[in-house]
Design an enzyme around this catalytic site. Sequence first.
Site, PDB file in Angstrom:
ATOM      1  N   HIS A  29     -37.630 -19.297  -1.058  1.00  0.00           N
ATOM      2  CA  HIS A  29     -36.568 -19.766  -2.013  1.00  0.00           C
ATOM      3  C   HIS A  29     -37.820 -20.253  -3.578  1.00  0.00           C
ATOM      4  O   HIS A  29     -38.052 -20.799  -4.088  1.00  0.00           O
ATOM      5  CB  HIS A  29     -35.959 -20.833  -1.193  1.00  0.00           C
ATOM      6  N   GLU A  57     -34.852  -8.710   5.899  1.00  0.00           N
ATOM      7  CA  GLU A  57     -33.303 -10.010   6.710  1.00  0.00           C
ATOM      8  C   GLU A  57     -34.191  -9.674   8.902  1.00  0.00           C
ATOM      9  O   GLU A  57     -33.441 -10.336   9.571  1.00  0.00           O
ATOM     10  CB  GLU A  57     -32.402 -10.370   6.021  1.00  0.00           C
ATOM     11  N   HIS A  70     -35.612 -11.474  -3.187  1.00  0.00           N
ATOM     12  CA  HIS A  70     -35.997 -11.906  -1.827  1.00  0.00           C
ATOM     13  C   HIS A  70     -36.316 -12.052  -0.457  1.00  0.00           C
ATOM     14  O   HIS A  70     -36.943 -12.787  -0.225  1.00  0.00           O
ATOM     15  CB  HIS A  70     -33.929 -12.417  -1.549  1.00  0.00           C
ATOM     16  N   LYS A 119     -20.554 -17.567   4.468  1.00  0.00           N
ATOM     17  CA  LYS A 119     -21.016 -17.675   3.040  1.00  0.00           C
ATOM     18  C   LYS A 119     -20.554 -17.877   1.983  1.00  0.00           C
ATOM     19  O   LYS A 119     -20.898 -16.521   1.912  1.00  0.00           O
ATOM     20  CB  LYS A 119     -22.503 -18.428   3.101  1.00  0.00           C
ATOM     21  N   ARG A 146     -27.018 -22.575  13.664  1.00  0.00           N
ATOM     22  CA  ARG A 146     -27.426 -21.270  12.076  1.00  0.00           C
ATOM     23  C   ARG A 146     -28.415 -21.410  11.752  1.00  0.00           C
ATOM     24  O   ARG A 146     -28.790 -20.526  10.456  1.00  0.00           O
ATOM     25  CB  ARG A 146     -26.536 -22.005  11.491  1.00  0.00           C
ATOM     26  N   HIS A 200     -37.183 -18.915   4.663  1.00  0.00           N
ATOM     27  CA  HIS A 200     -36.390 -18.899   3.688  1.00  0.00           C
ATOM     28  C   HIS A 200     -36.954 -20.213   2.604  1.00  0.00           C
ATOM     29  O   HIS A 200     -36.783 -20.212   1.543  1.00  0.00           O
ATOM     30  CB  HIS A 200     -34.763 -19.463   3.607  1.00  0.00           C
ATOM     31  N   ARG A 253      -5.593 -22.394  -3.997  1.00  0.00           N
ATOM     32  CA  ARG A 253      -6.247 -22.451  -2.995  1.00  0.00           C
ATOM     33  C   ARG A 253      -6.475 -22.351  -1.416  1.00  0.00           C
ATOM     34  O   ARG A 253      -6.843 -22.402  -0.734  1.00  0.00           O
ATOM     35  CB  ARG A 253      -4.777 -24.042  -2.696  1.00  0.00           C
ATOM     36  N   GLU A 258     -23.282 -24.392   9.777  1.00  0.00           N
ATOM     37  CA  GLU A 258     -24.672 -25.047   9.833  1.00  0.00           C
ATOM     38  C   GLU A 258     -24.864 -26.514  10.123  1.00  0.00           C
ATOM     39  O   GLU A 258     -25.838 -27.027   9.157  1.00  0.00           O
ATOM     40  CB  GLU A 258     -25.535 -24.656   8.261  1.00  0.00           C
ATOM     41  N   ASN A 269     -32.742 -19.849   8.406  1.00  0.00           N
ATOM     42  CA  ASN A 269     -33.226 -20.133   7.302  1.00  0.00           C
ATOM     43  C   ASN A 269     -34.869 -19.472   7.770  1.00  0.00           C
ATOM     44  O   ASN A 269     -35.732 -20.029   7.231  1.00  0.00           O
ATOM     45  CB  ASN A 269     -33.488 -21.295   7.024  1.00  0.00           C
ATOM     46  N   LYS A 272     -26.244 -12.354  14.474  1.00  0.00           N
ATOM     47  CA  LYS A 272     -25.553 -13.369  13.432  1.00  0.00           C
ATOM     48  C   LYS A 272     -24.120 -13.921  14.147  1.00  0.00           C
ATOM     49  O   LYS A 272     -23.922 -14.924  14.049  1.00  0.00           O
ATOM     50  CB  LYS A 272     -25.479 -12.644  12.080  1.00  0.00           C
TER      51      LYS A 272
HETATM   52  N1  LIG Z   1     -23.451 -15.511   2.108  1.00  0.00           N
HETATM   53  C1  LIG Z   1     -24.288 -15.172   3.050  1.00  0.00           C
HETATM   54  O1  LIG Z   1     -24.934 -15.380   4.070  1.00  0.00           O
HETATM   55  C2  LIG Z   1     -25.931 -14.849   2.264  1.00  0.00           C
HETATM   56  C3  LIG Z   1     -27.194 -14.342   2.752  1.00  0.00           C
HETATM   57  C4  LIG Z   1     -28.101 -14.030   2.841  1.00  0.00           C
HETATM   58  C5  LIG Z   1     -28.427 -13.404   0.916  1.00  0.00           C
HETATM   59  N2  LIG Z   1     -27.159 -13.947   0.244  1.00  0.00           N
HETATM   60  C6  LIG Z   1     -26.645 -13.727  -1.383  1.00  0.00           C
HETATM   61  O2  LIG Z   1     -27.044 -11.983  -1.779  1.00  0.00           O
HETATM   62  C7  LIG Z   1     -27.725 -12.010  -2.869  1.00  0.00           C
HETATM   63  C8  LIG Z   1     -28.298 -10.877  -2.583  1.00  0.00           C
HETATM   64  O3  LIG Z   1     -28.029 -10.240  -2.022  1.00  0.00           O
HETATM   65  P1  LIG Z   1     -28.248  -8.186  -2.515  1.00  0.00           P
HETATM   66  O4  LIG Z   1     -30.284  -8.288  -2.335  1.00  0.00           O
HETATM   67  O5  LIG Z   1     -27.619  -7.417  -1.387  1.00  0.00           O
HETATM   68  O6  LIG Z   1     -27.915  -8.151  -3.843  1.00  0.00           O
HETATM   69  P2  LIG Z   1     -27.477  -7.400  -5.190  1.00  0.00           P
HETATM   70  O7  LIG Z   1     -25.902  -7.148  -4.349  1.00  0.00           O
HETATM   71  O8  LIG Z   1     -27.484  -7.477  -6.447  1.00  0.00           O
HETATM   72  O9  LIG Z   1     -28.126  -5.957  -4.361  1.00  0.00           O
HETATM   73  C9  LIG Z   1     -28.952  -5.669  -5.123  1.00  0.00           C
HETATM   74  C10 LIG Z   1     -29.281  -3.903  -5.940  1.00  0.00           C
HETATM   75  O10 LIG Z   1     -28.485  -2.924  -5.563  1.00  0.00           O
HETATM   76  C11 LIG Z   1     -27.770  -2.580  -6.288  1.00  0.00           C
HETATM   77  N3  LIG Z   1     -26.496  -1.660  -4.924  1.00  0.00           N
HETATM   78  C12 LIG Z   1     -25.575  -2.074  -4.256  1.00  0.00           C
HETATM   79  N4  LIG Z   1     -25.211  -1.610  -3.483  1.00  0.00           N
HETATM   80  C13 LIG Z   1     -25.765  -0.069  -3.365  1.00  0.00           C
HETATM   81  C14 LIG Z   1     -25.731   1.001  -3.601  1.00  0.00           C
HETATM   82  N5  LIG Z   1     -25.821   1.526  -2.072  1.00  0.00           N
HETATM   83  N6  LIG Z   1     -26.741   2.290  -3.525  1.00  0.00           N
HETATM   84  C15 LIG Z   1     -27.301   1.623  -4.604  1.00  0.00           C
HETATM   85  N7  LIG Z   1     -27.271   0.850  -5.469  1.00  0.00           N
HETATM   86  C16 LIG Z   1     -26.511  -0.338  -4.758  1.00  0.00           C
HETATM   87  C17 LIG Z   1     -26.970  -3.957  -6.927  1.00  0.00           C
HETATM   88  O11 LIG Z   1     -25.798  -3.081  -7.795  1.00  0.00           O
HETATM   89  C18 LIG Z   1     -28.464  -4.389  -7.349  1.00  0.00           C
HETATM   90  O12 LIG Z   1     -28.502  -3.918  -8.358  1.00  0.00           O
HETATM   91  C19 LIG Z   1     -28.576 -13.397  -2.773  1.00  0.00           C
HETATM   92  O13 LIG Z   1     -27.190 -13.816  -3.925  1.00  0.00           O
HETATM   93  C20 LIG Z   1     -28.355 -14.569  -2.068  1.00  0.00           C
HETATM   94  O14 LIG Z   1     -28.053 -15.980  -2.071  1.00  0.00           O
HETATM   95  C21 LIG Z   1     -25.992 -14.394   0.661  1.00  0.00           C
HETATM   96 ZN   LIG Z   2     -32.058 -14.414   2.591  1.00  0.00          ZN
END
Ligand SMILES: NC(=O)c1ccc[n+]([C@@H]2O[C@H](COP(=O)([O-])OP(=O)(O)OC[C@H]3O[C@@H](n4cnc5c(N)ncnc54)[C@H](O)[C@@H]3O)[C@@H](O)[C@H]2O)c1
Ligand SMILES: [Zn+2]
Length: 354
Positions: free
Chosen positions: A249, A182, A262, A140, A238, A245, A118, A234, A242, A224
């Site tokens: 998407h 971003e 992305h 999130k 907030r 986005h 929980r 949101e 987007n 942020k």
């Molecule tokens: N929670 C939120 O508010 C929020 C906001 C924006 C995006 N997201 C989510 O984030 C995700 C995308 O995140 P991302 O782009 O970081 O993707 P990711 O976590 O897959 O990282 C991208 C790639 O980089 C590699 N990597 C990570 N750190 C590294 C480093 N220091 N050196 C070398 N390689 C490294 C990872 O292994 C992966 O292959 C999506 O699923 C999206 O929905 C969430």
């Molecule tokens: Zn984004």
Amino acid sequence: MRVELGPRSYDIHIGNDWLEQLIPHLESFSRNSRLVIITDANVAEIAGQRLLELMQSRGFKADLAVFPGGEDHKNLAAVQALTAKMVELGLDRQSTVIALGGGIPGDVAGFAASIFMRGIPHIQIPTTLLAQVDSSVGGKTGVNLPQGKNLLGTFHQPRLVFIDVNFIRTLPEREYLTGLAEVIKYGIIWDADFFAYLEENLDPIGHREVDCLLHMVNRCCAIKAAIVAQDETENGVRALLNLGHTFGHSFEALTGYRRYNHGEAVAIGMACAARLSHHLGILTTQDRDRIVSLIFRSGLPISFSNLDSSDIIAQMQRDKKTVGGRLQLVLPTGIGTCQLCADLSETEIALVLG
Ligand SMILES: NC(=O)c1ccc[n+]([C@@H]2O[C@H](COP(=O)([O-])OP(=O)(O)OC[C@H]3O[C@@H](n4cnc5c(N)ncnc54)[C@H](O)[C@@H]3O)[C@@H](O)[C@H]2O)c1
Ligand SMILES: [Zn+2]
């Protein structure tokens, strides 16, 4: 810097090459209970093992739980496997999860922490630019369903966000650029000075100079944090995060999450939003051109190919951000300002989709 959320407030620490400095912050988490570092296979190699050894050498009962990573593994199966491992490792309600990695480990580990027994605390240690400027802050969490991205999730604020920009050094170029999309977004929606800083410093930013990384991460986290403090779940401001986005998407989904990552999809989406604003007469030609040009000069795409505008709009209407079937779009009204528009016709949107 602090994210002010009453009893759920927490600090974001930002520095360079200072992972050891995490240790003093861990003292406030129970030493009697276990900590688990959740990360993907890449990051386990790059940083996970090092962090585990560091923690164990300072007397913490820590373990590493690794999942494959990537959008294909951001799902309930990963959460089930990770939480099963957490039970096996003997985690209890006093335990803490450390989410180490990009947005995917961040979202998956945060989600696992939010539902394990929980809900237990978690710490975010983001290692991609996208995660350092965006996903690690704000609480999130979530996973994908076969029907769509991030359809399951929770709001679960971390207890601490610890950022080391040194992680950015090993990031592949395409992943760096996705984070930069971003970063540009914050300039467009919130901060004209920061937008101008980006325009003037694209060269050192491209070379990932430490001063630039620190400035970008500091500025984006501050924005942020301010936005999340005003609107944690949101219902208002907030939603401005987007920008680009809903378009983005749609591009991601229509190309099966294969053609664009992305940030690339969001970059094209922000260019579309700027063109739409200009078309509607709420953004000057000069500001539209500055937005599109900054995205382009940073190395990100500003247009798509081989997609049909009616498919794009139909997909946009299925977006999670849609309310009662009505498309809500964030549209820039200047550099550093934007507004939420809910009364746009499909014909108007189609015009900027070519
Ligand atoms: N929670 C939120 O508010 C929020 C906001 C924006 C995006 N997201 C989510 O984030 C995700 C995308 O995140 P991302 O782009 O970081 O993707 P990711 O976590 O897959 O990282 C991208 C790639 O980089 C590699 N990597 C990570 N750190 C590294 C480093 N220091 N050196 C070398 N390689 C490294 C990872 O292994 C992966 O292959 C999506 O699923 C999206 O929905 C969430
Ligand atoms: Zn984004």
